[in-house]
Enzyme design. Structure first.
Site, short mmCIF file in Angstrom:
data_model
loop_
_atom_site.label_atom_id
_atom_site.label_comp_id
_atom_site.label_asym_id
_atom_site.label_seq_id
_atom_site.Cartn_x
_atom_site.Cartn_y
_atom_site.Cartn_z
N SER A 1 -26.71 97.07 -0.20
CA SER A 1 -27.37 95.79 0.06
C SER A 1 -26.32 94.77 0.49
CB SER A 1 -28.14 95.33 -1.19
OG SER A 1 -29.00 94.26 -0.88
N GLU B 1 -30.04 100.26 6.94
CA GLU B 1 -31.28 100.22 6.17
C GLU B 1 -31.67 98.76 5.99
OE1 GLU B 1 -31.67 99.02 2.82
OE2 GLU B 1 -29.60 98.35 2.65
N HIS C 1 -33.05 100.58 -0.02
CA HIS C 1 -33.62 99.95 -1.21
C HIS C 1 -34.77 100.81 -1.74
CE1 HIS C 1 -31.33 96.56 0.37
NE2 HIS C 1 -31.53 95.93 -0.76
#
Length: 351
Positions: free
Chosen positions: A145, A251, A321
């Protein structure tokens, strides 16, 4: 062309030409000194793992659960009091978060580092990191992230191989734990990063979990990337990623298709993204929309933006995630087989 060949011939006869680094700053791609790769020691049972929160604040409950998980994995958790700073939405001030990162790397009793959680804040401390200290004290560093900024920035400035994998608040399932251990505790020269076959649950039946080929073919190159938002946010900064001859792994979470479109378009028009060898996309959780004449689906956006690059590319690998998240090393040579929809590493990430 004839003059160019003659120039190269003359240059070769003169021997190597040294160019001062200051003359290369600002050129395309951004000047990044050639740094030899550095690999941390493989983690082993009984090692001490330092927990840091370089971005958002973490609750005591989540922190305790992360420590419990590390203990169950055979590690000894450790953290400083800085992790409890709670400065607004951050875990502490910029200065204290950067100091915590530097101190954990410098601490000889700490064998590896796991980010306790993600969340915005890493890009605010990149200029405060002691990169020489990190290169001289290499340790396994794991996160994803917002941690994308640290993983790629540290790799580019120090050569340290870092790891895109679960954080302390998400490492809750056997698959993620096994995949993490496989990469950071073993020195195998070649490993397949195994995809998790998603179950027929309501969540996994959503379109963004469907794995598909975007462009066929095979590619090799160093693995880079992570969060699409963070990779894009690093463009135009000293930490911008050089995508030349790399396999770009991306992502995302909870972004509308038009926002995915905007970020991919920005990447495509950046200095080096078009020089990538391949593209491996994870799961873009919560980014799809119901088909409608007035919008595009996530898949339509990805195919429109990525297929035009005409390099091997695949969507839906098991990272992002999501509950089941494999770990891949940043800076290690890997291979992408878009036809088989598989990503592998071709060398050990630790020693």
């Amino acid at each position: 062309m004839k003059k160019r060949r003659q120039f190269l011939k003359n240059a070769a006869g003169m021997g190597a030409i040294c160019i001062a680094p200051s003359l290369l700053i600002g050129q395309t791609p951004p000047y990044i000194p050639a740094i030899s790769p550095v690999k941390a020691k493989a983690l082993k049972m009984g090692d001490t793992i330092g927990l840091i929160a370089p971005g958002f604040a973490i609750t005591d409950e989540v922190l305790e659960k992360a420590k419990e998980t590390l203990r169950s994995m055979g590690f000894i958790p450790y953290h400083t009091d800085r992790i409890h700073g709670n400065h607004g939405y951050f875990s502490n001030t910029d200065e204290e978060r950067a100091a915590d990162l530097n101190d954990i790397f410098a601490n000889p009793k700490v064998d590896g580092i796991l980010c306790a959680r993600g969340g915005y804040g890493c890009t605010r401390i990149m200029h405060m990191i002691d990169y020489d200290l990190i290169r001289n004290n290499p340790k396994v560093l794991v996160g994803f992230s917002d941690i994308t900024a640290l993983l790629n920035g540290i790799y580019q400035k120090t050569g340290l191989i870092t790891f895109h994998g679960p954080v302390g608040s998400t490492i809750t399932d056997d698959y993620s734990i096994a995949q993490l251990k496989k990469v950071v505790m073993h020195t195998k020269t070649k490993q397949l990063l195994e995809n998790k076959e998603f179950t027929a649950s309501e969540e996994y039946s959503k379109p963004e979990y469907r794995r598909y080929n975007i462009c066929p073919g095979k590619a090799t190159g160093k693995l880079v990337g992570g969060s699409l938002t963070l990779v894009t946010a690093m463009l135009g900064t000293p930490d911008e990623i050089d995508f030349t001859d790399t396999i770009v792994c991306l992502e995302e979470i909870e972004e509308a298709p038009y926002r995915i479109d905007r970020m991919l378009t920005q990447l495509i028009h950046s200095k080096t993204f078009h020089k990538a060898a391949g593209i491996a996309l994870g799961v873009f959780k919560g980014c799809d929309r119901i088909p409608d004449p007035n919008t595009f689906t996530l898949k339509q956006v990805i195919q429109d933006r990525i297929a035009a690059l005409n390099i091997p590319a695949v969507y839906g690998l098991s990272f992002g995630h999501i509950d089941h998240n494999f770990t891949f090393p940043i800076g290690v040579k890997g291979s992408l087989d878009a036809d088989k929809m598989q990503l592998s590493i071709l060398e050990s990430a630790v020693h």
